[in-house]
Design an enzyme around this catalytic site. Structure first.
Site, short mmCIF file in Angstrom:
data_model
loop_
_atom_site.label_atom_id
_atom_site.label_comp_id
_atom_site.label_asym_id
_atom_site.label_seq_id
_atom_site.Cartn_x
_atom_site.Cartn_y
_atom_site.Cartn_z
N SER A 48 39.88 29.67 4.00
CA SER A 48 39.58 28.40 3.14
C SER A 48 40.30 26.68 3.60
CB SER A 48 40.42 28.82 1.74
OG SER A 48 39.64 27.72 0.98
N TYR A 97 46.58 31.09 -4.78
CA TYR A 97 44.66 31.15 -3.85
C TYR A 97 44.97 30.46 -2.88
CZ TYR A 97 40.11 30.54 -2.25
OH TYR A 97 38.89 30.64 -1.07
N1 NAP Z 1 32.73 29.15 -2.47
C1 NAP Z 1 34.23 28.27 -1.70
O1 NAP Z 1 34.07 26.82 -2.44
C2 NAP Z 1 35.06 28.59 -0.80
C3 NAP Z 1 35.67 27.84 -0.13
C4 NAP Z 1 36.15 28.80 0.71
C5 NAP Z 1 36.68 29.85 1.04
N2 NAP Z 1 35.91 31.08 0.09
C6 NAP Z 1 36.14 32.47 0.73
O2 NAP Z 1 34.38 33.31 0.63
C7 NAP Z 1 34.59 34.12 0.14
C8 NAP Z 1 33.55 34.40 -0.32
O3 NAP Z 1 33.44 33.41 -1.87
P1 NAP Z 1 32.04 33.69 -2.10
O4 NAP Z 1 31.63 31.38 -2.47
O5 NAP Z 1 31.31 34.13 -1.27
O6 NAP Z 1 32.13 34.27 -3.86
P2 NAP Z 1 31.50 34.86 -4.06
O7 NAP Z 1 29.95 34.34 -4.23
O8 NAP Z 1 32.20 35.29 -5.75
O9 NAP Z 1 31.56 36.40 -3.09
C9 NAP Z 1 32.76 37.10 -3.43
C10 NAP Z 1 32.51 38.18 -2.89
O10 NAP Z 1 33.71 38.82 -2.71
C11 NAP Z 1 33.59 40.46 -2.83
N3 NAP Z 1 34.73 40.89 -3.54
C12 NAP Z 1 35.53 40.35 -4.41
N4 NAP Z 1 36.74 41.09 -4.85
C13 NAP Z 1 36.20 42.23 -4.31
C14 NAP Z 1 36.85 43.56 -4.61
N5 NAP Z 1 37.85 43.70 -4.98
N6 NAP Z 1 36.36 45.13 -2.82
C15 NAP Z 1 35.04 44.93 -2.74
N7 NAP Z 1 34.67 43.10 -2.78
C16 NAP Z 1 35.27 42.15 -3.88
C17 NAP Z 1 32.62 40.55 -4.18
O11 NAP Z 1 31.59 41.31 -4.36
P3 NAP Z 1 31.70 42.79 -5.50
O12 NAP Z 1 32.08 41.85 -6.59
O13 NAP Z 1 30.58 43.05 -5.62
O14 NAP Z 1 33.00 43.30 -5.30
C18 NAP Z 1 31.04 39.65 -3.13
O15 NAP Z 1 30.72 39.94 -3.17
C19 NAP Z 1 35.90 34.45 -0.70
O16 NAP Z 1 36.74 34.77 0.39
C20 NAP Z 1 35.85 32.97 -0.71
O17 NAP Z 1 38.09 32.64 -1.29
C21 NAP Z 1 34.81 30.24 -0.88
#
Ligand code: NAP
Length: 255
Positions: A137, A150
């Site tokens: 990130s 985070y």
């Molecule tokens: N959105 C942003 O602004 C942003 C920016 C930079 C980086 N990121 C990173 O991008 C990645 C994806 O995030 P997103 O934005 O797509 O968020 P999201 O829509 O909340 O998706 C997060 C995913 O992670 C999975 N997850 C969370 N805890 C888990 C666990 N204990 N075991 C297995 N799976 C788990 C969830 O699946 P289940 O709940 O079904 O397990 C879900 O599929 C993350 O690493 C986040 O930190 C996000």
């Protein structure tokens, strides 16, 4: 043989969009996450192409079991998209919940480490041209109030990616730290303990990155010629500006 991508966090956001992108373009997809209904829906959308496996990143035994359950037709693994993760809490130190800290470390750090190690033998079978794309990130580089643990987990992802690349030198496996900025997914709803209104509000008056933008980046990185390694890919929406460090006035100090 069809290439295979193993995706963590395929039930939402970046992971789900990436599953759709690869499944629509000739790859097989192993989709993982905790929410079975969403994994089933992806399988129904792409019969025989997406294979869902329930997996909890905070549980090493669950990761091992998921890797052991990969069907023969979905081996070896060409690309690992280490994407599952989360932020919890928005308060600056010391108004924090250390249980949330633990969950972030167990998911974003330990989960990613264990998944990488467990899948490595299957990725090594592909060798040259295989890739591991780790989701960091911009929070690893740009500090903000409340980003404490985070951002630190994502700094870990960045440095681990570089160290992994060094350790795997000679295998032909490419390693990338993919570092997105402001992006619309369920990220803010999770961070705020299920507040979907806060999630909508966050993106209502601006144009964030969308999960499909990240999927496009993952696709590009994974399908580059075998000899090309993208070390770090930092992506922001145009509306997000990397700003200069803050200067506090004397009156801003507590004493
Ligand atoms: N959105 C942003 O602004 C942003 C920016 C930079 C980086 N990121 C990173 O991008 C990645 C994806 O995030 P997103 O934005 O797509 O968020 P999201 O829509 O909340 O998706 C997060 C995913 O992670 C999975 N997850 C969370 N805890 C888990 C666990 N204990 N075991 C297995 N799976 C788990 C969830 O699946 P289940 O709940 O079904 O397990 C879900 O599929 C993350 O690493 C986040 O930190 C996000």
């Amino acid at each position: 043989m069809q290439p295979v991508i193993f995706i963590t966090g395929a039930t939402s956001g970046f992971g789900q969009a990436t599953a759709r992108k690869f499944a629509s373009n000739g790859w097989k997809v192993i989709a993982t996450g905790r929410r079975v209904d969403r994994l089933n829906a992806l399988e129904d959308e792409f019969p025989g192409i997406v294979h869902g496996i329930t997996m909890d990143l905070t549980d090493a035994a669950s990761i091992d079991a998921a890797v052991a359950a990969i069907p023969e037709g979905f081996k070896p693994v060409t690309c690992l998209f280490n994407n599952g993760g989360l932020a919890l809490g928005t308060q600056p130190i010391p108004d924090v919940d250390t249980g949330q800290w633990r969950t972030m470390v167990e998911t974003n750090v330990m989960g990613l480490l264990h998944t990488t190690l467990a899948l490595l033998p299957l990725i090594k079978q592909v060798g040259k041209g295989a890739s591991i794309i780790n989701t960091g990130s911009i929070a690893q580089r740009f500090a903000y109030a409340g980003g404490n643990v985070y951002g630190a987990t994502k700094a870990f992802v960045h440095q681990f990616s570089m160290n992994l690349r060094t350790d795997l030198a000679g295998t032909g496996i490419r390693i990338t730290s993919l570092e997105p900025g402001h992006a619309k997914s369920e990220f803010t709803a999770v961070r705020t303990g299920g507040d979907f209104d806060a999630n909508e509000k966050m993106y209502a008056d601006n144009d964030p990155l969308m999960p499909e933008d990240i999927a496009e980046a993952v696709w590009w990185v994974a399908t580059l010629p075998d000899h090309v390694n993208i070390n770090v890919m930092e992506i922001m929406p145009v509306c997000q500006v990397p700003s200069r460090p803050v200067i506090l006035k004397r009156d801003d100090f507590e004493n």
